[in-house]
Design an enzyme around this catalytic site. Structure first.
Site, PDB file in Angstrom:
ATOM      1  N   HIS A   1      61.281  66.420  38.332  1.00 20.38           N
ATOM      2  CA  HIS A   1      60.824  66.276  39.722  1.00 20.38           C
ATOM      3  C   HIS A   1      59.316  66.449  39.866  1.00 20.38           C
ATOM      4  CE1 HIS A   1      64.614  66.037  42.020  1.00 20.38           C
ATOM      5  NE2 HIS A   1      65.119  66.796  41.064  1.00 20.38           N
TER       6      HIS A   1
ATOM      7  N   LYS B   1      56.690  68.894  55.627  1.00 16.99           N
ATOM      8  CA  LYS B   1      57.004  69.000  54.195  1.00 16.99           C
ATOM      9  C   LYS B   1      56.418  70.302  53.665  1.00 16.99           C
ATOM     10  CE  LYS B   1      54.909  65.055  53.606  1.00 16.99           C
ATOM     11  NZ  LYS B   1      55.936  64.310  52.902  1.00 16.99           N
ATOM     12  N   ARG B   2      56.851  70.695  52.494  1.00 17.21           N
ATOM     13  CA  ARG B   2      56.294  71.875  51.821  1.00 17.21           C
ATOM     14  C   ARG B   2      54.772  71.748  51.736  1.00 17.21           C
ATOM     15  NH1 ARG B   2      55.399  72.548  46.301  1.00 17.21           N
ATOM     16  NH2 ARG B   2      56.347  70.512  45.900  1.00 17.21           N
TER      17      ARG B   2
ATOM     18  N   LYS C   1      49.848  67.283  48.559  1.00 19.39           N
ATOM     19  CA  LYS C   1      50.448  66.598  49.707  1.00 19.39           C
ATOM     20  C   LYS C   1      49.408  66.323  50.792  1.00 19.39           C
ATOM     21  CE  LYS C   1      55.051  68.511  48.775  1.00 19.39           C
ATOM     22  NZ  LYS C   1      55.875  67.307  48.615  1.00 19.39           N
TER      23      LYS C   1
ATOM     24  N   THR D   1      61.336  62.856  50.177  1.00 24.25           N
ATOM     25  CA  THR D   1      62.535  62.436  50.916  1.00 24.25           C
ATOM     26  C   THR D   1      62.309  62.464  52.425  1.00 24.25           C
ATOM     27  OG1 THR D   1      63.416  64.694  50.746  1.00 24.25           O
ATOM     28  CG2 THR D   1      64.221  63.083  49.143  1.00 24.25           C
TER      29      THR D   1
ATOM     30  N   LYS E   1      63.885  59.965  55.484  1.00 28.15           N
ATOM     31  CA  LYS E   1      64.510  60.437  56.720  1.00 28.15           C
ATOM     32  C   LYS E   1      63.783  59.868  57.933  1.00 28.15           C
ATOM     33  CE  LYS E   1      65.441  64.614  54.144  1.00 28.15           C
ATOM     34  NZ  LYS E   1      64.814  65.874  53.721  1.00 28.15           N
TER      35      LYS E   1
END
Length: 817
Positions: free
Chosen positions: A355, A544-545, A550, A652, A656
């Site tokens: 991952h 998100k985390r 990110k 993900t 969504k």
């Protein structure tokens, strides 16, 4: 099984008396939730038992999905939907004077996970059950989860998430399946008539106790299992030590066991934290592997030799990869197999999902810690490594030592868990096409060169039953009205919606649903944040985390940039925006936590500036979790997927948000590449460097962010606001570490490691394009419908079918009505 409304009502009323010795009407909402939840659980139990019976009769192969986290959300609503008894149960609850929505809100989110890794595992379990495959998710029953996030003065504060304080009505304690897990001590070699046996001595023993919860398949009577392990000391209290005055030592074993299951991802910035993490990983893996092997042997006349034909272990990232060595230990020490036979079975049984692209995120353990805590496992890993290095020397005689330096499982004083997983399994997969290609060409290229047949791609997916049917019921009903409800089990059928993309009536209906969801989120924000947002504004969402790659920091820097423009040009054309963030930062991740503080500090300034007339609002949603995601995601207009190209494995939240009609604004990274391929680049807003360009810059070291700082006055102004007190007048130096991370090496060995400034202008231009397009209502409505219509590929049902076809080779089980 037909739902019997009257029997269900009677069961709920009976539960009220059994659980609380009061009538249903006298219960508070939390008590009423438990009375209803137990009644729903009773509807599931028969199918759960029937599934086990059918699987055993078929001698079906079972996959054990090994994961440190399962981000399950809440169970009540999802179970009711998958039982296909939603309307009947809702009506029964209403006739009892209760409200199902209120009851659902009484259930805490299950604190068994944190980010995309855990949510993926939960989606996979849903799909496995719905598709009729026998599966067991294996993890830890965390008492306090990762943490509950509170925002205090703009800072993240971690507090315990005591989600089990009222019990979990959906779990079943299985004390009869308890297993002993051993830590520490030493290994003695015993010669038994020429055959060597290895015995761990002087160890601390922990008893692993499983708690099983049902995972209900949609409308097919198949119920799989999530098994999470609690820990209990074997010797809970040592009176001899207590009598000597050694009070801490008297309860040492009890405290050690308790610590294992207290918290997900304890801070590992210190030795004790590292030791606890390794202890956690081995604890649940040892218990799960022992149980799986024992169950197989009991069903197959004590013969373990064909375990791989009926058992598959899927290791979800590097956390569970000690399973390779533990399975070897069980097969050799508990069942008497020789090395070669045990190794053959292990490789055929184990498979590994990677991952992460970033090499520094591939888990490694110091030899000193690993060998001290897991002495027998370390022996086995040493032997696996010795034999593997011999294979490398045989295959690459001309550059063996170089290859060993890149591929050895034990090297430079570390045990490299990803290497163990690749060597010890028969399959390795990435989770998006781009991710898998980068693994092959960069991160794991030496392994791909040696074992090309083991590598494949399995692009992640999400379950539409949670993220559309449950999270967005109004849109789900609209879709079913237009094309039927076949999409619930076959998401690519959403493609039929394309014929409505140009239909003015359908566009109006679709956007009316979006507005209703925005109104619901606006109400939530007002109640929880005290901020009144404009539902006609663009809801620009990034949930998100929180991690530097990110690039939440780039998002908030752009907000600061836009705010400066509005202050300088109050009359400039500008469509109102609501920037919505939701994220948790790891407790020890200082840069991420400071980014949260910056977002909240910027929000405080902008939201209280009357001169901009509410054109911008910034909202940070506290304690982001599944239940809040189910409110945020259906309301989003823009889906921020802005990771540095080549760094995000898949993502993900992008799926969504797409499924719920948000348009992607992002880089060509992770699954974004496949989203754009499905929906078309015209219906997304793509910006930034490609993965190849990023990798090239990382290799040639030619990028200097100071060039951008020197030559772009507007960006320089934003960065200077980090250190001149504009957003922190009480402490102008507060955000200096963020400033340094972008421009120099005072915080890290590389300035602007994730190319925020390099991509900033391209990002800003993409935002301007999105603003312009949003004001064309017909264009936006069409693009939103097309995003939903083309989300079919991203169902976890498709992903699971690919795992079954290529890696697990399962047979469907049939549970009769």
């Amino acid at each position: 099984m037909k739902f019997d409304k009257e029997a269900f009502k009677g069961e709920v009323q009976s539960n009220a008396r059994k659980l609380y010795r009061r009538s249903l009407e006298d219960l508070n909402p939390n008590e009423a939730f438990h009375a209803v939840a137990v009644a729903v659980q009773d509807l599931i139990i028969d199918d759960w038992m029937a599934t086990k019976k059918a699987a055993e009769k078929q001698d079906a192969k079972r996959v054990y999905y090994l994961s440190m986290e399962f981000l399950m959300g809440r169970a009540l609503g999802n179970n009711i939907i998958n039982l296909t008894a939603h309307e009947g149960i809702r009506e029964a609850i209403r006739e009892l004077g209760l409200n199902l929505n209120v009851l659902e809100d009484q259930e805490p989110d299950w604190a068994l996970g944190n980010g995309g890794l855990g949510r993926l595992a939960a989606c996979f379990l849903d799909s496995l059950a719905t598709l009729g495959y026998w599966a067991c998710g294996c993890g830890i029953r965390y008492k306090y989860g990762m943490f509950k996030q509170e925002i205090v003065d703009g800072y993240q504060k971690e507090v315990p998430d005591d989600w089990l304080k009222d019990g979990n009505p959906f779990e079943l304690k299985r004390a009869e399946l308890s297993k002993e897990v051993r830590f520490g001590g030493w290994v003695e070699t015993v010669n038994d008539n020429g055959k060597l046996h290895f015995a761990q001595k002087g160890y601390q023993a922990v008893i692993a106790i499983p708690y099983d919860t049902p995972v209900v398949g949609y409308g097919n009577h198949v119920v799989d299992t999530l098994r999470v392990w609690d820990a209990q000391a074997k010797d809970t209290f040592r009176l001899d030590e207590f009598d000597k005055g050694n009070y801490q030592k008297a309860v040492e074993n009890e405290n050690m066991a308790r610590n294992i299951v207290e918290v997900l991802y304890p801070n590992d910035n210190h030795y004790a934290g590292k030791e606890l993490r390794l202890r956690q990983q081995y604890f649940f893996i040892s218990a799960s592997v022992q149980t799986a092997v024992q169950e197989y042997v009991e069903k197959h006349n004590g013969d373990v030799h064909h375990l791989y034909e009926k058992v598959a272990f899927q290791m979800n990232d590097t956390h569970p990869t000690v399973a390779v060595a533990e399975l070897m230990r069980v097969l050799m020490d508990d069942y008497g197999l020789a090395w070669d036979e045990a190794w053959s079975i292990t490789q055929k049984t184990c498979a590994y999902t990677n991952h992460t692209i970033m090499a520094e995120a591939l888990e490694k353990w110091p030899i000193e810690l690993f060998s001290k805590l897991l002495p027998r496992i370390y022996q086995i890993v040493e032997e696996i490594n010795r034999r593997f290095c011999d294979e490398i020397r045989a295959k690459y005689p001309d550059n063996a030592e170089y290859k060993i330096s890149k591929m050895a499982i034990i090297y430079d004083g570390q045990v490299k868990m990803a290497h163990l997983a690749i060597v010890g399994g028969h399959a390795v997969n990435g989770v998006a096409q781009l991710h898998t290609e980068i693994l092959k060409k960069e991160t794991l290229k030496d392994f791909y060169e040696m074992f090309p047949e083991r590598f494949s791609n399995k692009t992640n997916g999400i379950t539409q039953r949670r993220w559309l049917l449950h999270a967005n019921p109004e849109l789900a009903d609209w879709i079913s009205d237009k094309i039927g409800d076949g999409w619930i089990l076959d998401l690519p059928k959403l493609k039929k919606l394309e014929v409505y993309a140009d239909d003015s009536k359908a566009q109006a209906e679709f956007m009316a649903i979006k507005r209703h969801n925005k109104e619901r989120l606006a109400k939530y924000i007002l109640e929880h944040n005290g901020i009144r947002v404009n539902v006609d504004s663009i809801f620009d969402v990034m949930v998100k985390r929180l991690h530097e790659y990110k690039r939440q920091l780039m998002n908030i820097l752009n907000v600061m940039y836009v705010y400066n423009e509005l202050k300088d040009h109050p009359d400039m054309p500008f469509y109102p925006h609501t920037y919505i963030f939701g994220a948790k930062a790891a407790a020890g991740y200082k840069t991420a936590k400071l980014t949260i503080k910056l977002i909240n500090s910027v929000a405080d300034v902008i939201n209280n500036d009357e001169s901009i007339n509410g054109k911008i609002k910034v909202v940070f949603i506290e304690d982001y979790k599944v239940s809040t995601a189910e409110i945020i995601i259906p309301a989003a207009d823009i889906s921020e997927q802005i990771s540095t190209a080549s760094k995000e494995a898949s993502g993900t939240s992008n799926m969504k948000l797409m499924l719920n009609g948000a348009l992607t604004l992002g880089t060509m990274d992770g699954a974004n590449v496949e989203i754009v391929h499905e929906v078309g680049e015209d219906n997304a807003f793509i910006f930034g460097m490609s993965s190849d360009e990023v990798i090239a810059l990382e290799h040639n070291h030619e990028y200097n962010p100071m060039d951008i700082f020197n030559n772009n006055q507007a960006i320089r102004r934003v960065l200077m606001q980090l250190v001149n007190g504009y957003y922190s007048p009480e402490n102008p130096e507060l955000f200096r570490p963020l400033y340094n991370s972008l421009l120099n090496t005072k915080e890290s060995d590389c300035a602007d490691r994730y190319f925020i400034l390099k991509d900033f202008d391209s990002y800003h231009q993409a935002k301007l394009r999105a603003d312009e397009k949003y004001q064309d209502e017909k264009w936006w409505a069409k693009a939103a419908i097309l995003n939903t219509a083309n989300a079919g590929k991203f169902s976890s049902d498709r992903t699971i079918e690919e795992y079954v076809r290529d890696i697990w080779h399962l047979d469907r089980i049939k549970v009769k009505d």
